[in-house]
Design a protein around this motif. Structure first.
Motif, PDB file in Angstrom:
ATOM      1  N   ARG A   1      -5.090   7.581 -15.104  1.00 39.97           N
ATOM      2  CA  ARG A   1      -5.459   6.890 -16.332  1.00 39.97           C
ATOM      3  C   ARG A   1      -4.530   5.706 -16.599  1.00 39.97           C
ATOM      4  O   ARG A   1      -4.944   4.681 -17.131  1.00 39.97           O
ATOM      5  CB  ARG A   1      -5.419   7.863 -17.510  1.00 39.97           C
ATOM      6  N   ALA A   2      -3.251   5.850 -16.219  1.00 40.76           N
ATOM      7  CA  ALA A   2      -2.300   4.771 -16.441  1.00 40.76           C
ATOM      8  C   ALA A   2      -2.684   3.513 -15.669  1.00 40.76           C
ATOM      9  O   ALA A   2      -2.360   2.403 -16.086  1.00 40.76           O
ATOM     10  CB  ALA A   2      -0.894   5.221 -16.047  1.00 40.76           C
ATOM     11  N   GLU A   3      -3.389   3.677 -14.542  1.00 38.58           N
ATOM     12  CA  GLU A   3      -3.826   2.512 -13.778  1.00 38.58           C
ATOM     13  C   GLU A   3      -4.739   1.612 -14.594  1.00 38.58           C
ATOM     14  O   GLU A   3      -4.842   0.411 -14.337  1.00 38.58           O
ATOM     15  CB  GLU A   3      -4.565   2.962 -12.510  1.00 38.58           C
ATOM     16  N   ASP A   4      -5.402   2.170 -15.566  1.00 32.65           N
ATOM     17  CA  ASP A   4      -6.356   1.397 -16.354  1.00 32.65           C
ATOM     18  C   ASP A   4      -5.729   0.811 -17.614  1.00 32.65           C
ATOM     19  O   ASP A   4      -6.403   0.120 -18.381  1.00 32.65           O
ATOM     20  CB  ASP A   4      -7.546   2.283 -16.730  1.00 32.65           C
ATOM     21  N   LEU A   5      -4.436   1.104 -17.833  1.00 31.59           N
ATOM     22  CA  LEU A   5      -3.722   0.514 -18.959  1.00 31.59           C
ATOM     23  C   LEU A   5      -2.962  -0.711 -18.476  1.00 31.59           C
ATOM     24  O   LEU A   5      -2.181  -0.618 -17.527  1.00 31.59           O
ATOM     25  CB  LEU A   5      -2.729   1.512 -19.552  1.00 31.59           C
TER      26      LEU A   5
END
Length: 658
Positions: free
Chosen positions: A9-13
């Motif tokens: 999910r952090a990849e999309d932040l």
């Protein structure tokens, strides 16, 4: 605050640089194109523009005897002159170089003119003691100005320093002195740590007690010793710094030395148990650290107050406390003590006191602040901060987000840097005015650096693939060898992958993956990547997942032998103070194990999970996962002398036995 439950999910932040920051940034996106067009020409331009050369170089790189590189080899320079004299000659002698804060609250302020004078006098003292070009000097000091003065004085006369962290034992010190065959030891009577005096001179005495050392003199800085206790003294060998330096001249002319003249040896752990003496030289190293310090930290030396919280006993202290900042004419804070002495908010009080604008710290420290609670930093004014940095290990996304929100006020860019003792300087990092940052990702190689994620055969992998981190092209700050052991240098770093037409490929020892955008995520050391039922699992990824749980402040994960799956996941968790009751309730460990399974997959579910009060850490804050593996597999504990508190590990081992 935006929360990330795991790395995926952090990849999309993403966080774009603030518009005003980007407009005034030192580093521009054009650096990437410039470096790609002519990589060696790019480095030659950096060396010429950032440094003063006593004799200009004509050859940028000699790779004819790879992996033994020579950068700018026919040029001459003086490292200390580049860090000091030239700033004074340029009219910046009144600029503050060091803002030193002692743990008890004493302080000292040194301008570039004053620091230059101190280093000149120290260089004359070293010469009077018989130190010449190429001689080795061991430095075993607390974080006081004399540590930096000593390093620069050694560099000024062309000698080689070997700085040993002040928390190391006498036995560790002895091994490093003997391997380097040091002629001189510079130490202090003691230093302050956690409100107490940490004895240093007695450790030197113990290291030299056999009498067969190459050390001729021990130079002792008077810092911290109880008036009612006698300090052992060996006449003829031991000398007080303040007495000896008062007898030498203030003037010293810096001469140029070959760019490949050795600058320092720094010892780091090896798989054989014998520390490796990593050797760095002068011209390429100083080019690399000056370039990266200026661009990664967006340094504006006229206005910034920079603080790297590292000790000079580690490579971050060499590259981003001493050589990089001073080569760039920075004003920097130096702090002697620990982050929580005498109060938990000591770091943040220092930020407020000196108006720190750039802060560079380790994820371990950041997570410890998370554990203590945001109300502590919120008691201080942190509005001066405009850039935050992370160093030492992969930072989990939740710690990254907390760092940005609580310390950076939801406005500061964060540079998450990857590099090693061996690389000399930063290799992978966002450029803060250019890169849209992702929490937990070091992201892209810096302009002029080539880094790949490869498979076990050294073949480059694509996006959404995990593998090994490799560096296929030489770089200026690279280590030049292992002191006294060239074959170990080749075997350790250059033999993992087949050589390419351009030469051998450096193996960093770390696992990594590229996400769907091609950004790099570090997975930790290869020996911290587990193989569970044929699946490669990153300890760092599981740790990040655990820390994303609201109960958890810090986590350490190791792989333990399992007859069925090959390896199994064993986790050790510290609970946040405000969630201690929930974390210690019946069924809490099962909830945390299920959290990992739901976030990453059932294959990553810890076989065992233990709630502990503390994790075994070295005095620099690094978690000793090797000891946790020993305990998890029922082996006797290895050497615990480098731990801050050895009883922590014994308590964990006893818990596992029961």
């Amino acid at each position: 605050m935006v929360e990330a439950t795991d790395d995926t999910r952090a990849e999309d932040l993403v966080f774009d640089p603030p518009a005003e920051f980007a407009a005034n940034a030192v580093a521009k996106g054009s650096l990437y194109a410039d470096a790609a067009q002519d990589r060696l020409g790019f480095w030659a331009d950096q060396a010429r523009s950032l440094l003063h050369w006593h004799r200009p170089f004509t050859q940028t790189l000699d790779w004819s005897e790879a992996p033994f590189a020579k950068w700018f080899a026919d040029g001459k320079l003086n490292v200390a002159y580049n860090c000091l004299d030239r700033h004074v000659l340029a009219g910046n002698g009144d600029r503050v170089a060091l803002l030193w804060e002692g743990e008890p609250g004493d302080s000292r302020r040194l301008t570039y003119a004053e620091l230059t004078a101190e280093v000149k006098r120290a260089a004359n003292l070293l010469t009077a003691l018989g130190i010449r070009q190429g001689d080795r000097v061991a430095i075993y000091l607390p974080m006081i100005p004399e540590a930096i003065i000593a390093m620069l004085a050694v560099a000024r006369i062309g000698a080689v320093h070997s700085v040993v962290f002040g928390g190391f034992s006498a036995e560790s010190l002895r091994a490093r002195i003997d391997d380097a065959e040091a002629k001189l030891v510079i130490t202090a009577d003691g230093g302050y740590r956690r409100g107490r005096v940490s004895p240093l001179k007695p450790a030197v005495d113990a290291a030299l007690e056999s009498g067969d050392s190459t050390v001729e003199h021990v130079l002792v800085v008077q810092r911290a010793w109880p008036d009612d206790e006698e300090l052992a003294w060996t006449d003829g060998r031991d000398l007080w710094w303040h007495e000896e330096i008062a007898q030498v001249d203030w003037e010293h002319e810096a001469q140029g030395f070959d760019a490949e003249n050795p600058l320092y040896i720094l010892y780091t752990s090896g798989t054989t148990g014998k520390p490796k003496g990593i050797l760095h030289t002068s011209g390429g190293y100083l080019t690399h650290v000056a370039y990266t310090h200026r661009n990664v930290f967006d340094l504006h030396p006229e206005t910034d107050v920079y603080w790297s919280t590292a000790d000079v006993g580690w490579v971050t202290g060499h590259s981003y406390v001493v050589y990089g900042p001073l080569a760039n004419g920075a004003t920097e804070v130096i702090y002697e003590g620990t982050p929580d002495t005498p109060r938990p908010g000591r770091w943040w009080e220092i930020v407020q006191k000196y108006g720190v604008t750039i802060l560079y710290a380790a994820p371990t420290a950041i997570r410890s602040f998370m554990k203590a609670g945001r109300e502590i930093p919120q008691q201080s004014d942190l509005s001066s901060l405009r850039l935050l940095g992370s160093v030492g290990e992969p930072i989990n996304p939740e710690a990254w987000l907390w760092y940005r929100e609580v310390i950076g006020g939801n406005r500061t860019p964060i540079v998450d840097t990857w590099w090693q003792t061996e690389t000399g300087g930063i290799m992978i990092s966002p450029l803060p005015g250019v890169t849209a940052a992702k929490p937990g990702s070091a992201q892209v190689p810096l302009p002029g650096i080539t880094v790949e994620v490869v498979d076990d055969k050294g073949r480059p992998l694509g996006n959404d693939e995990s593998g090994l981190l490799a560096i296929p092209e030489p770089w200026p700050g690279m280590l030049r060898g292992i002191w006294g052991d060239p074959q170990r240098f080749i075997d350790t770093y250059w033999s993992k992958f087949p050589a390419r037409p351009t030469g051998p490929v450096y193996f960093a020892g770390d696992g990594a993956r590229r996400d769907h955008d091609g950004d790099i995520w570090l997975l930790g050391r290869v020996d911290d990547v587990m193989n569970v039922s044929g699946h490669r699992l990153s300890t760092a990824e599981i740790e990040s997942c655990l820390v994303s749980h609201p109960w958890v402040a810090e986590a350490a994960v190791v792989g333990a032998h399992d007859e069925t799956t090959g390896q199994a996941v064993v986790a050790f968790v510290i609970a946040k103070a405000r969630h201690a009751d929930e974390a210690n309730a019946e069924g809490a460990t099962n909830e945390l194990r299920a959290h990992v399974a739901s976030s990453i997959g059932a294959i990553a579910r810890p076989r065992e999970l233990f709630i502990v009060n503390e994790l075994p850490k070295t005095r620099s804050g690094k978690i000793m996962r090797r000891l946790l593996r020993d305990a998890a597999e029922g082996r006797p504990l290895g050497d615990t002398t480098t731990l801050t508190d050895a009883t922590v590990m014994q308590a964990i081992a006893d818990r596992l036995k029961n």
